[in-house]
Design an enzyme around this catalytic site. Structure first.
Site, PDB file in Angstrom:
ATOM      1  N   LEU A 338      42.897  28.142  39.459  1.00  0.00           N
ATOM      2  CA  LEU A 338      43.859  27.645  38.425  1.00  0.00           C
ATOM      3  C   LEU A 338      45.614  28.059  38.755  1.00  0.00           C
ATOM      4  O   LEU A 338      45.649  29.293  39.369  1.00  0.00           O
ATOM      5  CB  LEU A 338      43.566  27.685  37.021  1.00  0.00           C
ATOM      6  CG  LEU A 338      43.409  29.237  36.516  1.00  0.00           C
ATOM      7  CD1 LEU A 338      44.867  29.851  36.259  1.00  0.00           C
ATOM      8  CD2 LEU A 338      42.626  29.270  35.253  1.00  0.00           C
ATOM      9  N   ASN A 393      45.031  30.800  49.213  1.00  0.00           N
ATOM     10  CA  ASN A 393      46.420  31.483  48.764  1.00  0.00           C
ATOM     11  C   ASN A 393      47.259  31.641  49.898  1.00  0.00           C
ATOM     12  O   ASN A 393      48.678  31.474  49.930  1.00  0.00           O
ATOM     13  CB  ASN A 393      46.254  32.685  47.857  1.00  0.00           C
ATOM     14  CG  ASN A 393      46.042  32.268  46.410  1.00  0.00           C
ATOM     15  OD1 ASN A 393      45.814  31.079  45.942  1.00  0.00           O
ATOM     16  ND2 ASN A 393      45.926  33.086  45.452  1.00  0.00           N
ATOM     17  N   GLY A 442      56.261  33.670  44.204  1.00  0.00           N
ATOM     18  CA  GLY A 442      56.294  35.037  43.376  1.00  0.00           C
ATOM     19  C   GLY A 442      55.126  34.947  42.565  1.00  0.00           C
ATOM     20  O   GLY A 442      54.218  34.068  42.919  1.00  0.00           O
ATOM     21  N   CYS A 445      49.691  36.240  41.939  1.00  0.00           N
ATOM     22  CA  CYS A 445      48.654  35.803  42.843  1.00  0.00           C
ATOM     23  C   CYS A 445      49.131  35.765  44.349  1.00  0.00           C
ATOM     24  O   CYS A 445      48.803  36.815  45.068  1.00  0.00           O
ATOM     25  CB  CYS A 445      48.157  34.662  42.633  1.00  0.00           C
ATOM     26  SG  CYS A 445      46.829  34.740  41.378  1.00  0.00           S
ATOM     27  N   LYS A 448      50.420  39.344  45.818  1.00  0.00           N
ATOM     28  CA  LYS A 448      49.506  40.505  46.048  1.00  0.00           C
ATOM     29  C   LYS A 448      48.316  39.870  46.955  1.00  0.00           C
ATOM     30  O   LYS A 448      47.721  40.611  47.596  1.00  0.00           O
ATOM     31  CB  LYS A 448      49.193  40.753  44.648  1.00  0.00           C
ATOM     32  CG  LYS A 448      47.889  40.003  44.142  1.00  0.00           C
ATOM     33  CD  LYS A 448      47.318  40.768  42.900  1.00  0.00           C
ATOM     34  CE  LYS A 448      46.439  39.820  42.123  1.00  0.00           C
ATOM     35  NZ  LYS A 448      45.182  39.363  42.726  1.00  0.00           N
TER      36      LYS A 448
END
Ligand SMILES: NC(=O)c1ccc[n+]([C@@H]2O[C@H](COP(=O)([O-])OP(=O)(O)OC[C@H]3O[C@@H](n4cnc5c(N)ncnc54)[C@H](O)[C@@H]3O)[C@@H](O)[C@H]2O)c1
Length: 581
Positions: A338, A393, A442, A445, A448
Site C-alpha cells: 500500500l 520498492n 522519501g 519505505c 530504508k
C-alpha cells in the site's frame, strides 16, 4: 505465447548441447498464462517437432495423448524455456541438465535431454485436479477447485527445489483464492497499529473478519478505541468508526486479549534502518516472542512488515523456542504494497497479493482472508515473497532516480524532461508511472528499503552498484534544489525562504525521511530564515523541530518571503492564487 527456440535461449553453449537441450528448453519452467488456446499452441508446437523439425526426440503418442486430454480440460498450460542468461550444466556425464537463470540460486533441475517429454500425461484427479508431468522429477498442477468462482489456480512444481511443498512451486496464481477460510469470518490479531497495521486491521474488519489491533503504545490504543485515528489517511476515520461500531474491530495493548482466540496473527511493526542501513528487526522479534507467550492454540503468523530475507525463518525459530507447550503454527510472508495517502484504497484494490511460506496450505489459508478482493494472487516460498517486496520498492526508486538523472541531462541539452517522461511513458514496455522528475523519493519505505537491500547484498558478498547509484542520485536532488535557490537569490544568508509541504508526499502526515527535512536543515545551515506550511504534517514536524517558523496558510507563508520552495505536491498548492502570493 512465445515458445523460445532452443538456440536463442542459452548463450555460451555449443550446437550439440543446444540440440540435446532442446526438449527440455520447451519444458515447463514457468506458467505464463492459462487458456485453452495457449495449451493448444504449446502442445501444437511440440507436435510440430514430431512432424519434422527433427532435433527434438519426442514420444509422439504421449504428446498427442496429452493434447487430447488437455482439450478436455477447462484450463490449460503454456510453457516457456529458461530465460536468456541461464546457466546450463550437465551432471557427471548423465543426460540430466541443470538450469537456473543467473541469480536464481536454486539449481533447478530440468528433465533429461534424452527422450523426456516436457508436457506429458495430464491426468484428471478425482477432486477436479489435473496433473501434468513435466519430466521425471517435476510436475505441473492445475487445480480447478476455484472454477465455480470464476478462477483457476495453477502452479508449476520443479524438481530440485530446496524446501517443502510450497517451495517446490515457482509460482501459482488464483484469480480468486479458494480456501477453507475464504467465505467465513476469521479471528485475526494485528500486531502494530501504525500505517500498515491500522490500515490492515480496519480493512480486514471491513472484509468481514473479527480483528483486534495490538499496539504497545498505550496512548495510541486509547485514542484508537475512542475512534480517533492516530495517522492521517483519506477514508480511514469513517471506516474505522464503522468497524468499531460493528463490533468487528477492537484495540488493545495486551497480547493476552488478542492472541489466544486468533486464527491468524499479522505482524505489522516497524523495521527502521539500523546503524549501517540494514533493516532493524528488533520489533519483529519482540512481537514474535510475545505472540508465543500468549499463544494457546494452533495459528498462522503472517508477516506484513518489510523484513530482510530469511526473517520468516527467524520468527518461526523464536516462536518455536518461546512456546511453553508444543503448539503447531505456520509462518507466512504477506508483504504489503500500500501507499501512504491512499492506503485504504490500495488495500482494497491491490495490484496483486503475495503469500510466501514453507507450508502451502497455510499460505492459501491466508490468501483466503482476502477472498472478497478481486485481484491476482501469487503464492511462493518464504524467501521469494520477502524478496518481492524489496525488489519492487528498489525498482520504483530506481525509476525515480533514473528520471531525475535524465532531468539533469535535459537541463544541459535544453530538453524538456516533462515531455521526455511523457514520451517515454507512452511506450507500453515503460509505462508512465514513477517517471516524474522532482526532489526525489522519501518516506518510511523507499529510502530504508533500498538501503537495507543494498546492505543485505553486501553482507552476502555482492556489491549493489545500481542501488548505490540510485541512493546517491536521490540524496543529491535534495542538495541540488538548495543550490538552485542560492543561485537565483545570489546567496542564502538572511533570505526568507518559505517551504511549501513537509510530508514526504501528498495526502499523508508522514515526515519520515521527508526531503523537506534535509532541505530545511541545509537552508538553515546556509543562514536562511525558514518558514514552513503543510496541510497535515506541521504538528508532526513541530514536535521535533522548533528552529523554523510555522505558518497557517500558504499566503501567510509568502508574505515577506524572498522565495517559496514547493517540496510536497499537495493539490492545494496547484490551486494557489499566484497573484495573491
Ligand atoms: N508505511 C508504509 O507505507 C508501508 C508500506 C508497506 C510496508 N511497510 C512496512 O510495514 C511495516 C510497518 O510500517 P509502518 O509504517 O506501519 O510503521 P509504524 O511505525 O507506523 O507503525 C509501527 C507500530 O508498531 C508498534 N509496535 C512496535 N513494536 C511493537 C510490538 N512489539 N508490539 C505491538 N506493537 C508494536 C508501534 O508502536 C507502532 O504503532 C514496516 O516494516 C514497513 O517497512 C510500510
Amino acid at each position: 505465447m512465445n515458445l523460445q527456440a532452443a538456440g536463442d535461449v542459452a548463450p555460451g553453449i555449443g550446437r550439440a548441447e543446444r540440440r540435446r537441450a532442446a526438449p527440455w528448453m520447451r519444458a515447463t519452467v514457468a506458467v505464463e498464462h492459462v487458456s485453452l488456446t495457449t495449451v493448444e499452441h504449446a502442445i501444437g508446437v511440440t507436435r510440430g517437432d514430431d512432424e519434422g523439425a527433427g532435433d527434438v526426440p519426442s514420444p509422439v503418442r504421449r504428446r498427442l495423448d496429452c493434447r487430447r486430454r488437455a482439450e478436455r480440460m477447462d484450463a490449460a498450460i503454456a510453457v516457456k524455456g529458461p530465460a536468456a542468461g541461464s546457466v546450463l550444466t550437465k551432471h557427471d556425464g548423465t543426460s540430466d541438465v541443470e538450469s537456473a537463470p543467473v541469480g536464481c540460486g536454486r539449481g533447478i533441475q530440468i528433465q533429461s535431454a534424452e527422450g523426456m517429454n516436457p508436457a506429458v500425461a495430464i491426468e484428471r484427479h478425482a477432486a477436479g485436479r489435473a496433473r501434468c508431468g513435466v519430466g521425471r522429477r517435476g510436475h505441473l498442477e492445475l487445480n480447478q477447485a476455484g472454477k465455480e468462482e470464476g478462477g483457476h489456480q495453477r502452479r508449476v512444481c520443479l524438481p530440485g527445489m530446496r524446501h517443502g511443498p510450497v517451495a517446490d512451486c515457482i509460482g501459482w496464481g488464483v484469480s480468486k483464492p479458494p480456501s477453507l477460510h475464504s467465505q467465513r469470518m476469521s479471528s485475526v490479531a494485528v500486531i502494530g497499529a501504525g500505517y500498515v497495521g491500522l490500515t490492515t486491521a480496519v480493512c480486514l474488519a471491513d472484509l468481514g473478519h473479527r480483528v483486534t489491533g495490538v499496539d504497545i503504545d498505550k496512548t495510541k490504543v486509547i485514542r484508537l478505541r475512542a475512534g480517533e485515528p492516530t495517522i492521517y489517511e483519506p477514508g480511514l476515520e469513517a471506516l474505522m468508526a464503522a468497524m468499531l461500531k460493528s463490533g468487528r474491530l477492537a484495540f488493545t495493548s495486551d497480547y493476552d486479549d488478542a492472541i489466544p482466540d486468533a486464527d491468524f496473527v499479522f505482524i505489522a511493526v516497524g523495521t527502521p534502518p539500523g546503524r549501517r542501513g540494514e533493516a532493524d528487526t528488533v520489533f519483529v522479534k519482540q512481537a514474535a516472542k510475545r505472540i508465543a507467550g500468549a499463544m494457546k492454540k494452533t495459528m498462522t503468523i503472517v508477516n506484513k512488515s518489510t523484513v530482510p530475507i530469511g526473517t520468516g525463518n527467524i520468527v518461526a525459530r523464536i516462536v518455536g523456542e518461546s512456546l511453553r507447550d508444543e503448539i503447531p503454527f505456520h509462518v507466512v510472508s504477506n508483504p504489503e504494497f500500500l501507499r501512504e495517502g491512499s492506503a485504504i484504497y490500495d488495500f482494497m484494490h491491490p495490484d496483486r497479493l503475495v503469500f510466501g511460506s514453507h507450508d502451502e496450505p497455510a499460505a492459501r489459508a491466508v490468501a483466503g482472508l482476502y477472498s472478497k478482493l478481486d485481484t491476482k494472487i501469487l503464492i511462493t516460498d518464504l524467501h521469494t515473497a520477502e524478496m518481492i517486496k524489496y525488489a519492487s520498492n528498489a525498482f520504483l526508486a530506481t525509476r525515480i532516480s533514473f528520471i531525475n538523472e535524465m532531468a539533469r541531462i535535459c537541463e544541459r541539452v535544453d530538453a524538456d524532461v516533462k515531455v521526455v517522461s511523457e514520451g517515454m511513458g507512452m511506450d507500453r514496455r515503460i509505462g508512465p508511472l514513477f517517471l516524474e522528475a522532482g526532489i526525489g523519493y522519501g518516506g518510511s519505505c523507499f529510502p530504508k528499503d533500498v538501503k537495507a537491500l543494498a546492505r543485505m547484498a553486501e553482507t552476502m558478498g555482492y556489491h549493489p552498484e545500481l542501488l548505490d547509484a540510485v541512493m546517491e542520485i536521490n540524496l543529491d536532488q535534495r542538495t541540488l534544489v538548495v543550490e538552485k535557490l542560492r543561485e537565483v537569490l545570489g546567496g542564502l544568508r538572511d533570505q526568507v525562504v518559505g517551504v511549501l509541504g513537509l510530508a514526504y508526499k501528498p495526502n499523508t502526515d508522514d515526515i519520515r525521511e521527508a526531503p523537506a527535512i534535509d532541505v530545511i536543515e541545509n537552508l538553515l545551515q546556509k543562514g536562511a530564515v525558514v518558514r514552513a506550511y503543510d496541510p497535515k504534517a506541521m504538528p508532526v514536524l513541530k514536535a521535533q523541530m522548533n528552529t523554523i517558523q510555522y505558518c497557517n496558510d500558504p499566503y501567510a507563508l509568502a508574505t515577506g518571503a524572498d522565495a517559496l520552495l514547493v517540496v510536497t505536491e499537495w493539490d492545494e498548492f496547484r490551486q494557489l492564487d499566484l497573484d495573491r502570493l
